[in-house]
Design an enzyme around this catalytic site. Structure first.
Site, PDB file in Angstrom:
ATOM      1  N   ASP A  11      64.124  37.906  25.827  1.00 17.97           N
ATOM      2  CA  ASP A  11      62.966  37.143  26.471  1.00 17.97           C
ATOM      3  C   ASP A  11      63.776  36.215  27.500  1.00 17.97           C
ATOM      4  OD1 ASP A  11      61.046  35.415  27.029  1.00 17.97           O
ATOM      5  OD2 ASP A  11      60.931  34.716  24.986  1.00 17.97           O
ATOM      6  N   ILE A  12      63.215  36.642  28.760  1.00 20.91           N
ATOM      7  CA  ILE A  12      63.949  35.854  29.814  1.00 20.91           C
ATOM      8  C   ILE A  12      63.789  34.556  29.729  1.00 20.91           C
ATOM      9  CG2 ILE A  12      61.813  36.144  31.561  1.00 20.91           C
ATOM     10  CD1 ILE A  12      64.048  36.924  33.715  1.00 20.91           C
ATOM     11  N   ASN A  25      52.839  36.445  40.847  1.00 20.95           N
ATOM     12  CA  ASN A  25      51.698  36.892  41.536  1.00 20.95           C
ATOM     13  C   ASN A  25      51.607  36.197  43.102  1.00 20.95           C
ATOM     14  OD1 ASN A  25      49.884  34.901  41.370  1.00 20.95           O
ATOM     15  ND2 ASN A  25      49.577  35.610  39.242  1.00 20.95           N
ATOM     16  N   GLY A  33      51.794  39.244  31.634  1.00 20.18           N
ATOM     17  CA  GLY A  33      53.320  39.354  31.485  1.00 20.18           C
ATOM     18  C   GLY A  33      54.465  38.410  31.409  1.00 20.18           C
ATOM     19  N   VAL A  34      55.380  38.741  32.292  1.00 20.26           N
ATOM     20  CA  VAL A  34      56.429  37.825  32.237  1.00 20.26           C
ATOM     21  C   VAL A  34      55.984  36.396  32.905  1.00 20.26           C
ATOM     22  CG1 VAL A  34      57.537  38.897  34.328  1.00 20.26           C
ATOM     23  CG2 VAL A  34      59.155  37.678  32.752  1.00 20.26           C
ATOM     24  N   ASP A  35      55.231  36.492  33.970  1.00 19.68           N
ATOM     25  CA  ASP A  35      54.910  35.410  34.751  1.00 19.68           C
ATOM     26  C   ASP A  35      54.045  34.462  33.869  1.00 19.68           C
ATOM     27  OD1 ASP A  35      54.037  33.704  36.882  1.00 19.68           O
ATOM     28  OD2 ASP A  35      52.431  35.215  37.551  1.00 19.68           O
ATOM     29  N   VAL A 125      51.820  45.314  35.161  1.00 19.69           N
ATOM     30  CA  VAL A 125      50.742  45.614  35.731  1.00 19.69           C
ATOM     31  C   VAL A 125      50.604  46.268  36.960  1.00 19.69           C
ATOM     32  CG1 VAL A 125      49.184  43.960  34.297  1.00 19.69           C
ATOM     33  CG2 VAL A 125      50.247  43.071  36.295  1.00 19.69           C
ATOM     34  N   TYR A 126      51.819  45.891  37.820  1.00 20.81           N
ATOM     35  CA  TYR A 126      51.844  46.414  39.270  1.00 20.81           C
ATOM     36  C   TYR A 126      52.059  47.650  39.258  1.00 20.81           C
ATOM     37  CZ  TYR A 126      51.555  41.687  41.396  1.00 20.81           C
ATOM     38  OH  TYR A 126      51.015  40.530  41.843  1.00 20.81           O
TER      39      TYR A 126
END
Length: 180
Positions: A11-12, A25, A33-35, A125-126
């Site tokens: 996990d970052i 984004n 997600g990660v964001d 998602v991108y």
């Protein structure tokens, strides 16, 4: 000197590095997600810092990056990088992704940071194909580190074993090329 690059499965938001990269984004207002994970772990201070950046600069274009405080994260700062949305590869997506990695490295170096952790930018998602994105990330970071003293160590933090194996394989192949 050989680049110091490691692959970490995890996990970052828990990485004890100088700076972590957020696959942000364009609005910088958090998301999925990660964001979303980074915003949740960092607490409200991160969102407030992002609001200030957005007021000053507006939305970020793909390939661009900005730096903020880290809030409650164990890192000292967060670099928010906007990766490209995959549109089939004919809209300069590869170049935008390369720019995102380069701009993160430049911001880390400009702020004197020695360690940086990257997620797999644009692969959620991108929709950027994971193998292509990993190849761009590894090549861009490796090339940069052979020319610049900072950051001294880069971590590719992978949330799943498949991505971790992909990054490790690319780094191993690249290491063999560098040794040849």
């Amino acid at each position: 000197m050989k680049p110091q690059i490691d692959v970490v499965l995890g996990d970052i938001t828990t990485q004890h590095v100088d700076v972590i990269v957020n696959a942000a984004n364009p609005s910088l207002m958090g998301g999925g997600g990660v964001d979303g994970a980074i915003h949740r772990a960092a607490g409200p201070q991160l969102l407030e810092a992002c609001k200030i950046v957005r007021q000053q600069q507006g939305e970020l274009a793909p390939g661009h990056a900005v730096i903020t405080i880290a809030g409650d994260l164990p890192a000292k700062a967060v670099i928010h990088a906007v990766g490209p949305i995959w549109e089939g590869g004919e809209h300069h997506e590869a170049r935008s992704l390369e720019d995102a990695y380069l701009n993160c490295l430049r911001l880390a170096a400009a702020n004197g940071y020695k360690t940086i952790a990257f997620p797999a930018i644009s692969t959620g998602v991108y929709g950027f194909p994971k193998a292509a994105a990993a190849a761009i990330a590894v090549a861009t970071v490796s090339d940069y580190l052979t020319r610049k003293p900072l950051p001294e160590r880069v971590y590719f933090v992978c949330y799943d074993e498949e991505n971790a194996r992909l990054y490790q394989r690319l780094l191993t192949q690249r290491g063999q090329e560098l040794d040849a």
